[in-house]
Design an enzyme around this catalytic site. Structure first.
Site, PDB file in Angstrom:
ATOM      1  N   ASP A 182       1.553 -17.358  -4.495  1.00 39.21           N
ATOM      2  CA  ASP A 182       2.110 -16.282  -5.318  1.00 39.21           C
ATOM      3  C   ASP A 182       0.984 -15.661  -6.142  1.00 39.21           C
ATOM      4  OD1 ASP A 182       3.817 -14.554  -6.555  1.00 39.21           O
ATOM      5  OD2 ASP A 182       4.598 -16.018  -7.999  1.00 39.21           O
TER       6      ASP A 182
ATOM      7  N   HIS B 116       1.772  -8.893  -3.670  1.00 44.97           N
ATOM      8  CA  HIS B 116       0.722  -7.904  -3.401  1.00 44.97           C
ATOM      9  C   HIS B 116       1.411  -6.551  -3.240  1.00 44.97           C
ATOM     10  CE1 HIS B 116      -3.121  -6.358  -1.910  1.00 44.97           C
ATOM     11  NE2 HIS B 116      -2.408  -5.683  -1.018  1.00 44.97           N
TER      12      HIS B 116
ATOM     13  N   ASP C  85       0.848  -1.199   0.000  1.00 45.55           N
ATOM     14  CA  ASP C  85       0.000   0.000   0.000  1.00 45.55           C
ATOM     15  C   ASP C  85       0.882   1.246   0.000  1.00 45.55           C
ATOM     16  OD1 ASP C  85       0.758  -0.716   2.697  1.00 45.55           O
ATOM     17  OD2 ASP C  85      -0.634   0.792   3.437  1.00 45.55           O
TER      18      ASP C  85
ATOM     19  N   GLU D 204       2.364 -10.130   0.470  1.00 42.72           N
ATOM     20  CA  GLU D 204       2.647  -8.698   0.403  1.00 42.72           C
ATOM     21  C   GLU D 204       4.133  -8.504   0.701  1.00 42.72           C
ATOM     22  OE1 GLU D 204      -0.044  -6.192   2.624  1.00 42.72           O
ATOM     23  OE2 GLU D 204       0.848  -4.359   1.821  1.00 42.72           O
TER      24      GLU D 204
HETATM   25  O1  9MR Z   1       2.648  -6.731   9.428  1.00 40.37           O
HETATM   26  C1  9MR Z   1       1.348  -6.441   9.947  1.00 40.37           C
HETATM   27  C2  9MR Z   1       0.818  -7.676  10.630  1.00 40.37           C
HETATM   28  O2  9MR Z   1       1.610  -7.966  11.758  1.00 40.37           O
HETATM   29  C3  9MR Z   1      -0.641  -7.455  11.024  1.00 40.37           C
HETATM   30  O3  9MR Z   1      -1.158  -8.660  11.526  1.00 40.37           O
HETATM   31  C4  9MR Z   1      -1.428  -7.004   9.804  1.00 40.37           C
HETATM   32  C5  9MR Z   1      -2.899  -6.755  10.091  1.00 40.37           C
HETATM   33  O4  9MR Z   1      -3.055  -5.664  10.929  1.00 40.37           O
HETATM   34  O5  9MR Z   1      -0.864  -5.823   9.267  1.00 40.37           O
HETATM   35  C6  9MR Z   1       0.450  -5.990   8.819  1.00 40.37           C
HETATM   36  O6  9MR Z   1       0.942  -4.779   8.363  1.00 40.37           O
HETATM   37  C7  9MR Z   1       0.364  -4.239   7.184  1.00 40.37           C
HETATM   38  C8  9MR Z   1      -0.037  -2.816   7.520  1.00 40.37           C
HETATM   39  O7  9MR Z   1      -1.090  -2.843   8.444  1.00 40.37           O
HETATM   40  C9  9MR Z   1      -0.413  -2.021   6.278  1.00 40.37           C
HETATM   41  N1  9MR Z   1       0.605  -2.093   5.278  1.00 40.37           N
HETATM   42  C10 9MR Z   1       0.934  -3.447   4.887  1.00 40.37           C
HETATM   43  C11 9MR Z   1       1.428  -4.220   6.090  1.00 40.37           C
HETATM   44  C12 9MR Z   1       1.905  -5.618   5.712  1.00 40.37           C
HETATM   45  O8  9MR Z   1       0.883  -6.462   5.354  1.00 40.37           O
END
Ligand code: 9MR
Length: 572
Positions: free
Chosen positions: A542, A496, A186, A551
């Site tokens: 993938d 992602h 994102d 991601e």
């Molecule tokens: O890395 C984060 C993970 O530990 C959490 O469980 C998850 C859900 O809240 O979010 C992950 O972080 C994401 C972040 O919230 C937004 N940008 C992408 C991050 C990686 O997926």
């Protein structure tokens, strides 16, 4: 097809980084039943491939990629039943082969492995690639073809007029908050997950200064006589500094209200907001900024001083506001990075401020009697900073009281011993057995603990365990992928990642680490499909929709860079 594209992508990146590509592929009778480090091994390293087969197999050979000549033959051990992976495996150990070259492992009736190299500094290109990956995440500037090759793109997110959301404590007005890296797939920027990775990146620079030279990364700052690594880190640091309120507290994040679609940065133009303000962001920033002060001091004392003052202000704010937990307001749905326990963050901030200033107040306030040395899977941006505080104290023996130093040393060595022992018995020779969101960073964070033990006590088994974590990430794993885009012959092609999904280029942006197997599979609710009854270690796909397994993210690239940099420095 995707494999060939992967090779091509790796070649382009290597050319961009000025490296030579030594592997030439023998033929295409690859089998994904042979899992090994697709990039390669140091000559003196332990080298183990995992062979997945229900049938009986007894022998393997290693052939030279170009000539097909057999250079090594060995017996296979096994079978073993690996529960986490959910498969029967055999082990092919070719540690004795130390001669430099490009090879493939061959098993009759199965076929050839992906090619790999044995050579000194074999991980150097992927080390640099993991840092260059950060350049590709830059917000607020165009990526020119000269530096970004086919992944060049227009400027997105100037962030020069970001609206204050009421949760920030300000009812109106704009903040100029440019630069920084996009967090992940994102386009938002989060203070917690900018500061925590910066801490991991800074640790490497403090322990192995100048391991990246000016010009190594081919970024716009190359040629300014400062390490490209520091230039890249400063691009992020510059942004985080803008997120400090006048009273010292840190705003939590800079974000759109909801995640943008899978479009290029310049097409993702929804209004961005400064959201929240809290203790975790303030303490994490204090830790990273206090460390930045040390790292930048030799190059730019004014900048270093600015970082230190900002760190102190953020810390003081946190002491006054010790329990301000961030929770997304109702109209904000992007990443929360929420935490309710700030002990680890206080510990990290205090250790960094103490080491930078030698002011005993920070040391006196450390919770010295309650240091927790256990690593639990998932200890990333919420908890791992306590380890980083410990690492920094251990690096600065002369500033640490003897008794405390002794406790820390013993604690880290004990934890590392337990983790290293586990790599010998656990599936795929790594120490994680609970696969959560971003599990690849768990593998690498445990390796960071073992790496510190190696710095304290040069036992070969520590180095072997750290190398095995790199092997896992680069292909010796239950899905048979190298998890770093652009490296190895079977890397993820559909991460992602908005830019990679939208740019019309076959290869994803290189140098980025996929999150890895995630047994919780939160994205099933969004329609992502995993095979039925998939094992924990194979819960990865993938697919560009798979935000829970595929991601990429800053705090996953940071331990990757640390481990690769450590290995490049420690492998002679
Ligand atoms: O890395 C984060 C993970 O530990 C959490 O469980 C998850 C859900 O809240 O979010 C992950 O972080 C994401 C972040 O919230 C937004 N940008 C992408 C991050 C990686 O997926």
């Amino acid at each position: 097809m995707s494999r060939l594209i992967g090779i091509y992508g790796g070649l382009i990146l290597l050319a961009m980084l000025g490296c030579e590509e030594g592997v030439s592929v023998r033929d295409d009778t690859y089998t994904d039943q042979i899992r090994l480090n697709q990039v390669g091994y140091y000559p003196d390293a332990q080298k183990k491939a995992v062979v997945v087969a229900e049938s009986e197999i007894s022998n393997f050979s290693i052939v030279e990629s170009n000539t097909g000549e057999t250079v090594f033959s060995g017996e296979i051990s096994g079978p073993f039943n690996w529960e986490l992976a959910g498969e029967q495996v055999h082990i092919a150990d070719f540690s004795e082969l130390q001669k430099e070259g490009s090879y493939q492992l061959y098993i009759e009736d199965l076929g050839y492995s992906f090619p790999f190299e044995i050579k000194e500094h074999v991980l150097h290109p992927v080390y640099l690639g993991s840092i260059k990956g950060l350049y590709f995440q830059r917000a607020g500037m165009a990526l020119d073809e000269q530096y970004a090759s086919q992944w060049n793109r227009a400027l997105g997110h100037p962030d020069d007029s970001v609206l204050f959301h009421p949760s920030s404590g300000k009812q109106s007005g704009f903040l100029n908050s440019p630069k920084g890296w996009y967090d992940a797939g994102d386009y938002n920027k989060y203070v917690v997950n900018a500061s925590f990775p910066l801490g991991q990146f800074f640790l490497l620079e403090e322990q192995y200064p100048n391991s990246v030279a000016d010009g190594d990364l081919n970024i716009p700052e190359s040629g300014n006589e400062i390490s490209d690594y520091l230039d890249e880190l400063k691009y992020e640091m510059d942004w985080v500094l803008t997120m400090q309120d006048e009273d010292g507290g840190m705003f939590h994040k800079l974000t759109t209200k909801n995640f943008e679609g899978m479009v290029m940065p310049h097409e993702a133009t929804s209004q961005r907001y400064i959201v929240g303000k809290g203790t975790a962001a303030s303490l994490d920033f204090a830790g990273a900024a206090a460390q930045a002060a040390r790292v930048f001091m030799p190059y730019d004392s004014i900048y270093a001083e600015r970082c230190l003052q900002a760190a102190k202000k953020a810390y003081s704010w946190s002491v006054e506001n010790p329990e301000v937990a961030y929770v997304n307001p109702e109209d904000i749905t992007t990443g929360q990075y929420g935490d309710t326990n700030f002990d680890d963050e206080f510990f990290w901030a205090r250790t960094q401020l103490y080491i930078t200033t030698s002011d005993n107040t920070y040391l006196e306030n450390l919770n010295k009697d309650q240091i927790d040395f256990t690593y639990s899977p998932g200890d990333g941006w919420t908890k791992f900073m306590r380890f980083m505080g410990i690492f920094t104290l251990l690096e600065n023996k002369s500033l640490v009281p003897d008794e405390l130093y002794g406790t820390l040393r013993e604690g880290i060595l004990n934890t590392a011993d337990a983790l290293a022992a586990k790599t010998n018995t656990n599936d795929y020779f790594q120490c994680v057995d609970d696969f959560q969101w971003g599990s690849n960073s768990d593998v690498l964070n445990t390796a960071m603990i073992i790496a510190q033990a190696y710095r304290l006590d040069n036992k070969p088994e520590y180095l072997t365990a750290v190398r095995q974590a790199a092997d896992y990430i680069l292909g010796t794993n239950a899905v048979g992928y190298s998890f770093v885009t652009g490296f190895g012959d079977n890397p993820p092609m559909y991460i992602h990642h908005r830019q990679s999904a939208a740019d019309g280029i076959v290869d994803p942006v290189p140098g980025l680490l996929s999150g890895g197997p995630n047994d919780d599979k939160q994205d099933v609710s969004a329609g992502v499909v995993y095979p039925e009854n998939v094992s924990p270690m194979k819960s990865w796909t993938d697919h560009e929709d798979s935000y829970a397994s595929n991601e990429i993210c800053l705090n996953w690239n940071s331990p990757l860079t640390y481990i690769l940099g450590f290995l490049e420095q420690e492998s002679k």
